[in-house]
Enzyme design. Structure first.
Site, short mmCIF file in Angstrom:
data_model
loop_
_atom_site.label_atom_id
_atom_site.label_comp_id
_atom_site.label_asym_id
_atom_site.label_seq_id
_atom_site.Cartn_x
_atom_site.Cartn_y
_atom_site.Cartn_z
N SER A 230 47.28 37.41 78.56
CA SER A 230 46.44 37.31 77.36
C SER A 230 44.97 37.59 77.69
O SER A 230 44.52 38.73 77.59
CB SER A 230 46.63 35.95 76.72
OG SER A 230 45.97 35.93 75.50
N ASP A 255 47.97 39.33 84.56
CA ASP A 255 47.51 40.68 84.19
C ASP A 255 46.03 40.65 83.85
O ASP A 255 45.42 41.69 83.64
CB ASP A 255 48.32 41.18 82.98
CG ASP A 255 47.98 42.62 82.63
OD1 ASP A 255 48.00 43.47 83.55
OD2 ASP A 255 47.67 42.91 81.46
N GLU A 260 37.38 39.56 85.56
CA GLU A 260 37.94 40.89 85.82
C GLU A 260 36.95 42.03 85.54
O GLU A 260 37.09 43.12 86.10
CB GLU A 260 39.20 41.11 84.98
CG GLU A 260 38.93 41.21 83.48
CD GLU A 260 40.21 41.43 82.66
OE1 GLU A 260 41.18 40.70 82.87
OE2 GLU A 260 40.21 42.34 81.81
N HIS A 292 45.01 44.34 84.14
CA HIS A 292 44.96 44.38 82.67
C HIS A 292 45.65 45.65 82.16
O HIS A 292 45.06 46.44 81.43
CB HIS A 292 43.51 44.32 82.18
CG HIS A 292 43.39 43.76 80.78
ND1 HIS A 292 42.40 42.91 80.40
CD2 HIS A 292 44.14 43.96 79.67
CE1 HIS A 292 42.54 42.59 79.13
NE2 HIS A 292 43.60 43.22 78.65
N GLN A 293 46.90 45.81 82.56
CA GLN A 293 47.64 47.03 82.23
C GLN A 293 48.79 46.79 81.25
O GLN A 293 49.55 47.71 80.94
CB GLN A 293 48.20 47.69 83.50
CG GLN A 293 49.42 46.97 84.10
CD GLN A 293 50.06 47.75 85.24
OE1 GLN A 293 49.50 47.82 86.32
NE2 GLN A 293 51.22 48.33 85.00
P1 NAI Z 1 48.15 37.31 67.38
O1 NAI Z 1 46.87 37.11 66.66
O2 NAI Z 1 49.28 37.98 66.68
O3 NAI Z 1 48.69 35.90 67.92
C1 NAI Z 1 47.88 34.94 68.53
C2 NAI Z 1 48.52 33.58 68.33
O4 NAI Z 1 47.71 32.61 69.03
C3 NAI Z 1 48.57 33.15 66.86
O5 NAI Z 1 49.86 32.68 66.54
C4 NAI Z 1 47.53 32.05 66.77
O6 NAI Z 1 47.86 31.06 65.80
C5 NAI Z 1 47.59 31.48 68.19
N1 NAI Z 1 46.41 30.70 68.52
C6 NAI Z 1 45.13 30.85 68.05
N2 NAI Z 1 44.35 29.90 68.57
C7 NAI Z 1 45.13 29.13 69.36
C8 NAI Z 1 44.90 27.97 70.15
N3 NAI Z 1 43.68 27.39 70.20
N4 NAI Z 1 45.94 27.44 70.84
C9 NAI Z 1 47.18 28.00 70.76
N5 NAI Z 1 47.46 29.10 70.02
C10 NAI Z 1 46.45 29.63 69.33
O7 NAI Z 1 47.77 38.07 68.72
P2 NAI Z 1 48.73 38.96 69.65
O8 NAI Z 1 48.74 40.36 69.18
O9 NAI Z 1 50.02 38.25 69.84
O10 NAI Z 1 47.89 38.96 71.01
C11 NAI Z 1 47.69 37.77 71.75
C12 NAI Z 1 46.61 38.02 72.79
O11 NAI Z 1 47.10 38.92 73.78
C13 NAI Z 1 45.34 38.71 72.26
O12 NAI Z 1 44.44 37.77 71.72
C14 NAI Z 1 44.79 39.38 73.48
O13 NAI Z 1 43.85 38.50 74.09
C15 NAI Z 1 46.00 39.54 74.40
N6 NAI Z 1 46.33 40.94 74.65
C16 NAI Z 1 46.40 41.37 75.95
C17 NAI Z 1 46.72 42.68 76.25
C18 NAI Z 1 46.86 43.17 77.66
O14 NAI Z 1 46.88 44.39 77.89
N7 NAI Z 1 46.97 42.30 78.65
C19 NAI Z 1 46.93 43.66 75.17
C20 NAI Z 1 46.89 43.09 73.83
C21 NAI Z 1 46.58 41.78 73.60
#
Ligand code: NAI
Length: 327
Positions: A230, A255, A260, A292-293
């Site tokens: 995340s 990741d 980073e 971060h891939q």
């Molecule tokens: P999303 O917005 O669909 O889901 C995020 C979830 O986290 C929601 O259900 C929300 O209610 C919950 N949330 C919010 N605040 C919270 C808290 N304080 N405690 C617990 N849960 C909480 O987002 P999605 O698309 O699932 O992405 C999640 C994360 O993944 C992104 O925010 C981003 O940081 C990361 N990401 C990483 C990538 C990578 O290449 N490593 C690529 C895309 C996203």
């Protein structure tokens, strides 16, 4: 319409270029990241296109506003690196790509879990050296184990489905649980106490900064495996290191890493790395770090480029953009 594209990688250019051309948008690609020094490169542009490690704080935004930039287009989902209220106060719209492939990230999380558990990273190195010994390569069955999913949004849910396919028991924590779903929600402490594997899928906010910390080490099940795809700062990396040294944490696959920005996406193979925590983590046999891939699949890149170009066109063209971020 003119766009300054920061932190450009070759794969970005390959997918973005035809789309910018088809939309008659002029683009200047810069290898450097957007920061206070390089903001000047956006002079005369309508939009800047940025990624996860560009710095878009108040000082940078002041400069972008002065140069006439109207849009900050994030070509990613997370937006913790942009001061959105400040950008809005300066009349700049911030847009992102909220979903491009939750599968890409969730599948990478599972790839990390399988690799760290079955020690594929070590086996690969051994057999390349014709070392066919199995000593130290023992893993555990995922089937029947409990995975704690923290954040049950788009990516967390795909990861849950994948885990169910492996016959794992899934429990979850979300600050905003979806009570209509069949997800087995628990408190964060319960998830920490019961899970054999913890996988983080929530955004980085003030609430989630270091949500896994020194105190968490005493709450988790001994022998837990930690996966983070995340944002790095969800985990206090020094606390993680301590937990690993104390043998409380069996393994970690990351990741993302809090600091980073200084390292990821660059070839630093000939350099001395200043960050002792990162160096220690990478040196551990039971830790894997990828740069971060998780997003990096051809489907995700294609969707990112299509949505980003359309976001820029909509905002600069004065239309309403569904992907505008407001907080
Ligand atoms: P999303 O917005 O669909 O889901 C995020 C979830 O986290 C929601 O259900 C929300 O209610 C919950 N949330 C919010 N605040 C919270 C808290 N304080 N405690 C617990 N849960 C909480 O987002 P999605 O698309 O699932 O992405 C999640 C994360 O993944 C992104 O925010 C981003 O940081 C990361 N990401 C990483 C990538 C990578 O290449 N490593 C690529 C895309 C996203």
């Amino acid at each position: 319409m003119k766009v300054a594209f920061f932190d450009t990688k070759s794969y970005d250019r390959t997918v973005f270029d035809p789309k910018f051309k088809a939309s008659k948008i002029k683009v200047k690609y810069y290898d450097s990241r957007l920061d206070e020094d390089d903001a000047v490169l956006a002079k005369g542009c309508d939009a800047v296109c940025v990624f996860v490690n560009d710095t878009v704080n108040a000082k940078v935004i002041d400069k972008l506003a002065e140069f006439g930039v109207k849009v900050i287009a994030l070509r990613c989902a997370g937006f913790n690196n942009v001061d959105i209220p400040y950008a809005n106060s300066k009349g700049i719209t911030v847009v992102r790509v909220p979903a491009y492939s939750p599968y890409a990230v969730a599948e990478h999380a599972m790839a990390l879990l399988l690799t760290i558990n079955r020690k594929i990273h070590r086996a690969y190195i051994r057999t390349r050296d014709f070392n066919f010994s199995l000593a130290g390569l023992e893993g555990f069955d995922l089937h029947g184990k409990t995975v704690g999913v923290i954040g049950t949004g788009k990516i967390g849910r795909v990861f849950i489905d994948i885990c169910k396919g492996f016959g794992m028991k899934v429990i979850a924590y979300d600050k905003f649980p979806d009570r209509r779903s069949k997800i087995d929600y628990r408190t964060l402490d319960e998830v920490y106490a019961e899970a054999d594997i913890l996988s983080f899928h929530c955004p980085l906010t003030e609430d989630t900064l270091h949500m896994f910390n020194l105190g968490s080490i005493n709450k988790v099940k001994p022998g837990v495996t930690i996966i983070n795809t995340s944002r790095g700062a969800l985990i206090d990396a020094n606390a993680l290191l301590k937990g690993i040294k104390q043998h409380k944490i069996r393994a970690a696959a990351l990741d993302v890493y809090e600091e980073e920005g200084d390292y990821f996406y660059q070839d630093l193979s000939g350099n001395i790395i200043d960050d002792d925590t990162l160096s220690m983590l990478i040196s551990m046999p039971n830790v894997i770090v990828t740069s971060h891939q998780a997003f990096l699949t051809s489907e995700a890149l294609e969707n990112i480029a299509t949505t980003t170009v359309s976001n820029i066109k909509e905002v600069v063209g004065g239309e309403k953009c569904a992907n505008e971020i407001r907080i």
